[in-house]
Design a protein around this motif. Structure first.
Motif, mmCIF file in Angstrom:
data_model
loop_
_atom_site.group_PDB
_atom_site.id
_atom_site.type_symbol
_atom_site.label_atom_id
_atom_site.label_comp_id
_atom_site.label_asym_id
_atom_site.label_seq_id
_atom_site.Cartn_x
_atom_site.Cartn_y
_atom_site.Cartn_z
ATOM 1 N N PRO A 31 0.635 -1.660 -0.371
ATOM 2 C CA PRO A 31 -0.005 -0.657 0.302
ATOM 3 C C PRO A 31 0.404 0.999 0.154
ATOM 4 O O PRO A 31 0.482 2.155 -0.465
ATOM 5 C CB PRO A 31 -1.190 0.084 1.499
ATOM 6 C CG PRO A 31 -1.127 -1.541 1.446
ATOM 7 C CD PRO A 31 0.570 -1.957 1.152
ATOM 8 N N GLY A 32 2.193 1.514 0.333
ATOM 9 C CA GLY A 32 2.869 2.316 1.106
ATOM 10 C C GLY A 32 3.607 2.558 -0.404
ATOM 11 O O GLY A 32 4.041 3.963 -0.332
ATOM 12 N N GLY A 33 3.874 1.998 -1.178
ATOM 13 C CA GLY A 33 4.891 1.811 -2.455
ATOM 14 C C GLY A 33 5.624 1.185 -2.389
ATOM 15 O O GLY A 33 5.895 1.509 -1.069
ATOM 16 N N VAL A 34 6.550 0.423 -3.105
ATOM 17 C CA VAL A 34 6.844 -0.142 -3.142
ATOM 18 C C VAL A 34 8.288 -0.594 -4.410
ATOM 19 O O VAL A 34 7.732 -0.264 -5.608
ATOM 20 C CB VAL A 34 6.577 -2.254 -3.221
ATOM 21 C CG1 VAL A 34 6.432 -2.905 -3.852
ATOM 22 C CG2 VAL A 34 8.114 -2.837 -2.399
ATOM 23 N N SER A 35 9.623 -0.407 -4.766
ATOM 24 C CA SER A 35 10.591 -0.485 -5.344
ATOM 25 C C SER A 35 10.412 -1.609 -6.329
ATOM 26 O O SER A 35 10.107 -2.681 -5.816
ATOM 27 C CB SER A 35 11.959 0.046 -4.413
ATOM 28 O OG SER A 35 12.441 -1.324 -4.143
ATOM 29 N N TYR A 36 11.390 -1.879 -6.971
ATOM 30 C CA TYR A 36 11.302 -2.704 -7.686
ATOM 31 C C TYR A 36 11.841 -3.826 -7.439
ATOM 32 O O TYR A 36 11.494 -4.825 -6.970
ATOM 33 C CB TYR A 36 11.692 -1.884 -9.475
ATOM 34 C CG TYR A 36 11.746 -3.770 -10.486
ATOM 35 C CD1 TYR A 36 10.888 -4.765 -10.903
ATOM 36 C CD2 TYR A 36 13.142 -4.502 -10.647
ATOM 37 C CE1 TYR A 36 10.911 -5.510 -12.111
ATOM 38 C CE2 TYR A 36 13.280 -4.977 -11.292
ATOM 39 C CZ TYR A 36 12.119 -6.106 -12.030
ATOM 40 O OH TYR A 36 12.652 -7.223 -12.727
ATOM 41 N N GLY A 37 12.919 -3.493 -6.771
ATOM 42 C CA GLY A 37 13.693 -4.682 -6.177
ATOM 43 C C GLY A 37 13.102 -5.372 -4.933
ATOM 44 O O GLY A 37 13.366 -6.926 -5.205
ATOM 45 N N ALA A 38 12.591 -4.112 -4.141
ATOM 46 C CA ALA A 38 12.415 -5.411 -2.628
ATOM 47 C C ALA A 38 10.974 -5.747 -3.824
ATOM 48 O O ALA A 38 10.697 -6.323 -3.014
ATOM 49 C CB ALA A 38 11.403 -3.561 -2.220
ATOM 50 N N LEU A 39 9.562 -5.352 -4.418
ATOM 51 C CA LEU A 39 8.727 -6.283 -5.120
ATOM 52 C C LEU A 39 9.294 -8.074 -5.272
ATOM 53 O O LEU A 39 8.803 -8.661 -4.949
ATOM 54 C CB LEU A 39 8.061 -5.620 -6.355
ATOM 55 C CG LEU A 39 6.963 -6.586 -7.154
ATOM 56 C CD1 LEU A 39 5.632 -6.559 -5.409
ATOM 57 C CD2 LEU A 39 7.268 -5.597 -8.408
ATOM 58 N N VAL A 40 10.142 -7.154 -6.600
ATOM 59 C CA VAL A 40 10.893 -8.272 -6.753
ATOM 60 C C VAL A 40 11.419 -9.741 -5.784
ATOM 61 O O VAL A 40 11.189 -10.820 -4.909
ATOM 62 C CB VAL A 40 12.287 -8.598 -7.671
ATOM 63 C CG1 VAL A 40 12.570 -10.359 -8.196
ATOM 64 C CG2 VAL A 40 11.376 -7.932 -9.032
ATOM 65 N N PHE A 41 12.541 -8.780 -4.082
ATOM 66 C CA PHE A 41 13.097 -9.992 -3.323
ATOM 67 C C PHE A 41 11.550 -9.845 -2.440
ATOM 68 O O PHE A 41 11.739 -11.714 -2.259
ATOM 69 C CB PHE A 41 13.858 -9.359 -1.865
ATOM 70 C CG PHE A 41 13.728 -9.735 -1.241
ATOM 71 C CD1 PHE A 41 15.177 -10.364 -0.836
ATOM 72 C CD2 PHE A 41 13.402 -9.271 -0.266
ATOM 73 C CE1 PHE A 41 15.373 -10.691 -0.025
ATOM 74 C CE2 PHE A 41 14.047 -9.921 0.847
ATOM 75 C CZ PHE A 41 15.225 -10.443 1.324
ATOM 76 N N ASN A 42 10.754 -9.423 -2.405
ATOM 77 C CA ASN A 42 9.645 -9.989 -1.710
ATOM 78 C C ASN A 42 8.825 -11.290 -1.789
ATOM 79 O O ASN A 42 7.717 -11.999 -1.329
ATOM 80 C CB ASN A 42 8.583 -8.981 -1.302
ATOM 81 C CG ASN A 42 9.223 -7.773 -0.028
ATOM 82 O OD1 ASN A 42 10.108 -7.814 0.634
ATOM 83 N ND2 ASN A 42 8.647 -7.016 -0.104
ATOM 84 N N TYR A 43 8.465 -10.725 -3.017
ATOM 85 C CA TYR A 43 7.773 -12.261 -4.377
ATOM 86 C C TYR A 43 8.819 -13.142 -4.012
ATOM 87 O O TYR A 43 7.964 -14.420 -3.994
ATOM 88 C CB TYR A 43 7.800 -11.692 -5.356
ATOM 89 C CG TYR A 43 6.166 -12.175 -5.735
ATOM 90 C CD1 TYR A 43 5.845 -13.433 -5.518
ATOM 91 C CD2 TYR A 43 5.202 -11.048 -6.662
ATOM 92 C CE1 TYR A 43 4.290 -14.023 -6.324
ATOM 93 C CE2 TYR A 43 4.318 -11.644 -7.767
ATOM 94 C CZ TYR A 43 3.495 -13.195 -7.403
ATOM 95 O OH TYR A 43 2.851 -14.314 -7.465
ATOM 96 N N GLY A 44 9.787 -13.189 -4.356
ATOM 97 C CA GLY A 44 10.595 -14.010 -4.323
ATOM 98 C C GLY A 44 11.468 -15.249 -3.036
ATOM 99 O O GLY A 44 10.941 -16.083 -2.660
ATOM 100 N N LEU A 45 11.020 -14.315 -1.891
ATOM 101 C CA LEU A 45 10.471 -14.728 -0.441
ATOM 102 C C LEU A 45 9.626 -15.976 -0.119
ATOM 103 O O LEU A 45 9.690 -16.995 0.405
ATOM 104 C CB LEU A 45 10.990 -13.980 0.594
ATOM 105 C CG LEU A 45 11.429 -14.142 2.569
ATOM 106 C CD1 LEU A 45 12.169 -15.209 2.411
ATOM 107 C CD2 LEU A 45 11.343 -12.921 2.548
ATOM 108 N N MET A 46 8.371 -14.789 -0.861
ATOM 109 C CA MET A 46 6.944 -15.852 -0.253
ATOM 110 C C MET A 46 6.620 -17.195 -1.309
ATOM 111 O O MET A 46 6.422 -17.747 -1.345
ATOM 112 C CB MET A 46 6.444 -14.620 -1.056
ATOM 113 C CG MET A 46 4.465 -15.304 -0.770
ATOM 114 S SD MET A 46 3.568 -13.287 -0.466
ATOM 115 C CE MET A 46 3.361 -13.352 -2.461
#
Length: 437
Positions: free
Chosen positions: A335-350
């Motif tokens: 919701p607060g906005g996420v960088s591309y790197g954080a998006l990819v990392f978080n999706y990879g972890l999940m």
């Protein structure tokens, strides 16, 4: 938990034949599941080609998704029939038949004339091919899990089932990569004209190669022993399952609910949610999804190996607990906005913790005795997947209207269910019946 494994089977390490069986089975699973899911990546194009252009877009999309869903509805029927003969005639024969039944319809879809050429016969033929695909996948996945688990040493069964599940999930990743490649290599007009056929024709051809490769696999030692002792099921195997193994059915169905929710919500639905709810660019969402799916493939193998190393119950707590935490971490950051790197990392972890789904197959294989193992796992898994796999998108979408964290909440519910089941009498039933030989 696997006391019977150690007392009824000699301890040995994985050998050359085991690795051959595992690699060929995983490769076949990848290609077969690719054939099953590639439809969804080109559903928009198929809708406009196989239905009248005079229909409104929402009606075309609805009918196309209906054909896609028909594959899921056909899974239980195909699974029960193929599993019946798998318990009666042998695992290998049905294991090979299932991939043939997937390859042929996939190739035919790639060659079908469109609505503009043959009219209403086009969507009807597409529906028929999709039903055959559903029947094939209903027999393939349980059959593959049973096949590899009965080939390898019992102490390596978790790892082997996990690796096979990695291969099956690899079909989703392969479908995504092929769809990206087609969309980058061809214009929209070229895709609508002819390029949409390429992934289906390739899938069919790869499937026939897998049929050929499976000729080099041997029947499972467990089935050969049953046949030699004349200990095969004497009645319709599913009747025995329903009469004598209801607890195992409930246990397997419950874990299938957890599996279907994790895959449908976090892998299949999330890319669209990222675009529509959080206004993330389609390319970024799809690339993050590819990373998540790759990590899912890795996670399946890791958690399968852990089940052998540290035991099933501890593994269930670690992987499903990790899935709950990583899902909340992923969705609360958006919701607060996420960088591309954080998006990819978080999706990879999940995605890595979505690999928890491998534990469903391990539990399911161990919950039924050999004589009806194929039928028991197939019946429980396919019926549960048809129900929960169909309801999950609807329930999640309705819940999202009330709470933007609905996806994480739903995943948390089924993850807690998976962890609780590890300490119930149902689980004890499954462990007590593990690998009876």
């Amino acid at each position: 938990m696997n006391t019977q494994d150690s007392t009824t089977a000699p301890s040995r390490a994985l050998g050359r034949e085991d690795y051959k069986t595992l690699s060929l089975s995983a490769l076949g699973g990848t290609l077969e599941f690719y054939d099953f899911v590639i439809f969804v990546f080109f559903s928009a194009t198929l809708g406009h080609l196989f239905f009248p252009s005079t229909l409104p877009d929402w009606m075309i999309q609805l009918q196309t998704l209906g054909i896609f869903a028909a594959g899921y509805l056909a899974r239980p029927v195909g699974g029960i029939i193929i599993a019946h003969y798998g318990d009666k005639l042998g695992r290998k024969r049905m294991f090979t038949l299932s991939i043939f039944l997937m390859a042929a319809p996939t190739l035919i879809i790639g060659l079908l004339p469109t609505y503009e050429v043959i009219g209403v016969a086009a969507p009807l033929l597409l529906l028929a091919m999709r039903v055959l695909q559903g029947a094939a996948i209903g027999g393939e996945m349980p059959g593959a899990w049973v096949f590899v688990s009965e080939h390898v040493p019992p102490r390596n069964s978790g790892f082997s089932v996990g690796v096979l599940t990695s291969g099956i999930c690899g079909g989703i990743l392969l479908g995504s990569l092929v769809a990206i490649a087609i969309n980058r290599s061809y214009s929209t007009d070229e895709i609508a004209s002819y390029a949409w056929r390429i992934p289906f024709i390739l899938g069919g051809l790869f499937g026939f190669i897998s049929v050929y490769l499976r000729r080099f696999l041997s029947e499972t030692p467990v089935f050969r022993e049953l046949a030699a002792k004349r200990a095969l099921a004497h009645e319709l195997p599913v009747k025995t399952v329903l009469r004598e193994h209801r607890a195992a059915c409930i246990l397997t169905a419950a874990y299938t609910w957890s599996l279907s929710t994790a895959v449908v919500v976090l892998i299949l639905m999330t890319p669209t949610l990222l675009q529509k709810m959080y206004h993330i660019a389609p390319a970024d969402a799809l690339e993050a999804n590819c990373v998540g799916t790759l990590m899912l493939v890795i996670g399946c193998g890791v958690f399968g190996a852990l089940a052998d190393r540290i035991g099933m119950r501890i593994t269930l707590l670690l992987c499903w607990g990790g899935l709950t935490l990583s899902a909340y971490h992923f969705f609360t950051a958006l919701p607060g906005g996420v960088s591309y790197g954080a998006l990819v990392f978080n999706y990879g972890l999940m995605g890595f913790f979505v690999g928890s789904i491998a534990t469903m197959a391990i539990v399911g294989v161990r919950a039924f005795p050999p004589a009806i193992r194929y039928s028991g796992l197939s019946f429980s898994y396919n019926i549960a997947y048809a129900i929960f796999g169909g309801l999950t998108p609807v329930l999640t979408q309705l819940w999202l209207q009330k709470d933007v964290l609905a996806g994480a909440h739903y995943v948390a519910v089924v993850s807690v269910l998976a962890m609780v089941l590890a300490f119930t009498s149902l689980a004890a039933y499954g462990w007590a019946n593990a690998y009876r030989k």
